[in-house]
Design an enzyme around this catalytic site. Structure first.
Site, short mmCIF file in Angstrom:
data_model
loop_
_atom_site.label_atom_id
_atom_site.label_comp_id
_atom_site.label_asym_id
_atom_site.label_seq_id
_atom_site.Cartn_x
_atom_site.Cartn_y
_atom_site.Cartn_z
N VAL A 14 -16.29 4.28 62.18
CA VAL A 14 -15.27 3.27 61.26
C VAL A 14 -13.76 3.86 61.39
CG1 VAL A 14 -15.29 1.95 59.25
CG2 VAL A 14 -17.48 3.25 59.92
N HIS B 134 -11.73 -3.02 54.21
CA HIS B 134 -13.11 -3.08 54.75
C HIS B 134 -13.49 -1.87 54.86
CE1 HIS B 134 -15.68 -6.54 56.29
NE2 HIS B 134 -16.20 -5.64 56.98
N PHE C 73 -26.19 12.11 59.33
CA PHE C 73 -25.00 11.27 59.23
C PHE C 73 -23.87 11.40 60.51
CE2 PHE C 73 -20.79 10.22 57.32
CZ PHE C 73 -20.86 8.79 57.11
C1 DLZ Z 1 -16.17 -5.83 60.21
C2 DLZ Z 1 -16.13 -4.56 60.84
C3 DLZ Z 1 -14.73 -3.74 60.81
C4 DLZ Z 1 -13.59 -4.65 60.13
N1 DLZ Z 1 -14.61 -2.82 61.46
C5 DLZ Z 1 -15.81 -1.85 61.79
C6 DLZ Z 1 -15.69 -0.52 62.06
O1 DLZ Z 1 -14.49 0.03 62.08
N2 DLZ Z 1 -16.55 0.09 62.51
C7 DLZ Z 1 -17.87 -0.54 62.55
O2 DLZ Z 1 -18.86 0.28 62.56
N3 DLZ Z 1 -18.22 -1.59 62.02
C8 DLZ Z 1 -16.90 -2.30 61.58
N4 DLZ Z 1 -17.14 -3.73 61.20
C9 DLZ Z 1 -18.64 -4.27 61.25
C10 DLZ Z 1 -19.12 -3.94 60.13
O3 DLZ Z 1 -20.02 -2.58 60.10
C11 DLZ Z 1 -20.79 -5.02 60.14
O4 DLZ Z 1 -21.50 -4.93 61.08
C12 DLZ Z 1 -20.50 -6.37 59.54
O5 DLZ Z 1 -19.65 -6.37 58.38
C13 DLZ Z 1 -21.43 -7.10 59.42
O6 DLZ Z 1 -22.48 -6.66 58.39
#
Ligand code: DLZ
Length: 160
Positions: free
Chosen positions: A88, A95, A120
């Site tokens: 992430v 978000h 994790f």
């Molecule tokens: C939507 C989203 C965003 C903005 N950023 C990431 C990220 O940096 N890393 C990641 O693994 N997932 C991201 N997602 C997707 C969310 O994890 C998720 O798949 C969506 O919100 C749908 O539930």
């Protein structure tokens, strides 16, 4: 900021993974990073004696879905530990915070609900470079670290 190489550990202190069964759940989001984490975890499990046929890899769309993917493994009842791999990266909105909070709490809940190790292996970084550094770059690979943790937790459980 991490200051140690995530792949640096004393291999002699890691129990044999022979006969252990692992699930790996990998987020497709930031695949350049998460694919490298998965490669690291897979190779590290093999290096410590796990059999290839005992390692099962499944994909989920994003890190938010990692806990549910892990729960599917637990419900199927055929693994000794599950490794959750995601990345992430901080964006312009909150978000990041919500995803990190959800996956972290979700992973902890699974550990305690199923009495099974859910490891994790999620990078939570300010930018792409920090993630690359920890996915096979200059700070090692968090996938390796997650695999070693999984092996140690399975061995610990077996010791009781
Ligand atoms: C939507 C989203 C965003 C903005 N950023 C990431 C990220 O940096 N890393 C990641 O693994 N997932 C991201 N997602 C997707 C969310 O994890 C998720 O798949 C969506 O919100 C749908 O539930």
């Amino acid at each position: 900021m991490a200051t140690k190489n995530l792949s640096a550990y004393d291999a002699s202190q890691v129990p044999s993974a022979a006969g252990m069964r692992f699930g790996i759940v990998v987020s497709e989001w930031n695949w350049e990073i998460t694919g490298a984490l998965a490669d690291g975890a897979f190779e590290t499990l093999l290096k410590h004696g796990a059999n290839e046929e005992d390692i099962h890899i499944k994909m989920v769309p994003g890190s938010f879905e990692l806990p549910l993917g892990g729960q599917f493994f637990a419900e199927a009842g055929q693994v000794d530990a599950v490794i959750l791999l995601g990345c992430v990266i901080q964006g312009e909105t909150r978000h990041f915070d919500f995803i990190c909070q959800g996956v972290t709490q979700g992973a902890m809940d699974l550990n305690l609900k199923y009495n099974l190790p859910f490891i994790f292996g999620v990078l939570t970084t300010d930018n792409q470079q920090q993630a690359l550094d920890r996915a096979g770059g200059k700070l090692g690979n968090k996938g390796d670290e997650a695999a070693v943790t999984a092996i140690k937790m399975v061995a610990l459980k077996k010791s009781f």
